[in-house]
Design an enzyme around this catalytic site. Structure first.
Site, PDB file in Angstrom:
ATOM      1  N   LYS A   3       0.860  -1.184   0.000  1.00 27.87           N
ATOM      2  CA  LYS A   3       0.000   0.000   0.000  1.00 27.87           C
ATOM      3  C   LYS A   3       0.893   1.231   0.000  1.00 27.87           C
ATOM      4  O   LYS A   3       1.731   1.412   0.889  1.00 27.87           O
ATOM      5  CB  LYS A   3      -0.918  -0.001   1.217  1.00 27.87           C
ATOM      6  CG  LYS A   3      -1.892   1.177   1.241  1.00 27.87           C
ATOM      7  CD  LYS A   3      -2.821   1.080   2.438  1.00 27.87           C
ATOM      8  CE  LYS A   3      -3.804   2.247   2.479  1.00 27.87           C
ATOM      9  NZ  LYS A   3      -4.704   2.161   3.643  1.00 27.87           N
ATOM     10  N   LYS A  29      -2.254  -1.523  -3.628  1.00 31.05           N
ATOM     11  CA  LYS A  29      -3.103  -0.338  -3.609  1.00 31.05           C
ATOM     12  C   LYS A  29      -2.223   0.903  -3.681  1.00 31.05           C
ATOM     13  O   LYS A  29      -1.262   1.007  -2.913  1.00 31.05           O
ATOM     14  CB  LYS A  29      -3.932  -0.319  -2.322  1.00 31.05           C
ATOM     15  CG  LYS A  29      -4.884   0.860  -2.196  1.00 31.05           C
ATOM     16  CD  LYS A  29      -5.662   0.802  -0.885  1.00 31.05           C
ATOM     17  CE  LYS A  29      -6.618   1.992  -0.785  1.00 31.05           C
ATOM     18  NZ  LYS A  29      -7.357   1.996   0.478  1.00 31.05           N
TER      19      LYS A  29
END
Length: 333
Positions: free
Chosen positions: A203, A258
């Site tokens: 992320k 992400k």
């Protein structure tokens, strides 16, 4: 992989197989189906629905409507939803205690959804403190520093209340070191060995999250602060592979990258390196750009939606979290 050379033109004409729809379908290397979709949903404690200006076409759903939305997901054939709470400001504090309240918003909603649809639909819940903290950070803060180990202790509690509420997948999105092992052991020790852990393993500290923070109400809490001390730098690629390796070693069942499209190279490297269930999140900023351009008439909305989702599959993703999930499911039906 290196392929042997083909005969030169004109013996080889690659356009031959593109000449007809039936032929293109026969040689299709990658395909997209409703089985690839996870639908992120925002919920608030109230009735009806609320528009999110920075996410056109996406709504916050009240507690009186969210079960019907879940039933719609089942009807569309979407395998799973991911629930995100818009927590009332009065319930937020420095210690994010609402995160491990067994009757918090997402726990109540999860119980209602599972009661209504059972195992027809997977329910994924994030583990992170930002929806519940008055400072908007994903972890506990002391003297301006986001604390790692102290945060992990709270994340264990949060994961347990979510598992008790009936969620199927715990999705730690906080990026604290060691939290997957802590959460996995907590789940196993308390009788939740079958609850999956889908780690937000890679992320990044991205500028594409803005509309999401508007949707859950953490943007105002975070203010001018950032999350660069725990989310990865967009410049890093090898580090993402190390993050994934550590999370898998600690017991993650699946991993997530992400944001999505700006990091398709990471998706491809993760899948090629580990061969594990790999997901990507087409985040709020990605959605907002495509939807905004489509609403303005600058792009063919359905075409770019499906093309963007197919790009995730081509990169190696097994599934995609996307706000387009319902529209894509209808288009693919």
């Amino acid at each position: 992989m290196t392929y042997p050379p083909r005969a030169p033109f004109p013996a080889t004409r690659l356009r031959r197989v593109r000449s007809h729809d039936w032929s293109r379908r026969l040689v299709r290397e990658n395909s997209l189906s409703v089985d690839d979709l996870i639908w992120p949903l925002f919920v608030f404690n109230g009735s009806g629905s609320q528009e999110i200006p920075s996410l056109p076409g996406v709504l916050r759903w009240g507690t009186d409507e969210i079960v019907d939305v879940a039933k719609r997901a089942v009807d569309l054939g979407i395998p799973a939803i991911a629930l995100f709470p818009a927590t009332e400001p009065g319930l937020k504090n420095e210690e994010a205690t609402e995160a491990f309240n067994e009757n918090n918003l997402v726990c109540r909603v999860t119980r209602e959804i599972k009661k209504a649809v059972g195992d027809q639909l997977g329910v994924i819940l994030d583990v992170a403190l930002d929806p519940y903290s008055s400072h908007g950070q994903d972890g506990l803060v002391e003297n301006g520093v986001v604390m790692n180990d102290e945060t992990n202790a709270v994340l264990r509690q949060q994961a347990l209340v979510q598992a008790r509420a009936g969620c199927d997948v715990i999705a730690p999105s906080d990026m604290m070191d060691g939290r997957i092992g802590e959460i996995r052991s907590a789940l196993d020790d308390h009788g939740f060995a079958n609850v999956q852990v889908m780690s937000y393993a890679a992320k990044f500290a991205s500028a594409f999250y803005g509309p999401f923070r508007d949707a859950v109400g953490s943007a105002a809490s975070l203010g001018a602060a950032d999350k660069k001390t725990y989310q990865q730098s967009p410049s890093q690629s090898d580090e993402a592979i190390h993050e994934v390796a550590l999370d898998l070693a600690e017991g993650a069942d699946s991993v997530m990258v992400k944001p999505g499209m700006p990091y398709l190279d990471i998706v491809a490297r993760v899948k090629q390196t580990f061969g594990v269930p790999t997901f990507a999140y087409q985040v709020s900023g990605e959605y907002a750009m495509l939807r905004g351009a489509a609403d303005a008439g600058w792009l063919d909305g359905q075409a770019v939606m499906l093309e963007s989702l197919l790009a995730f599959k081509r990169a190696g993703a097994d599934g995609i979290l996307t706000y387009f999930a319902a529209d894509a499911a209808e288009a693919l039906a």
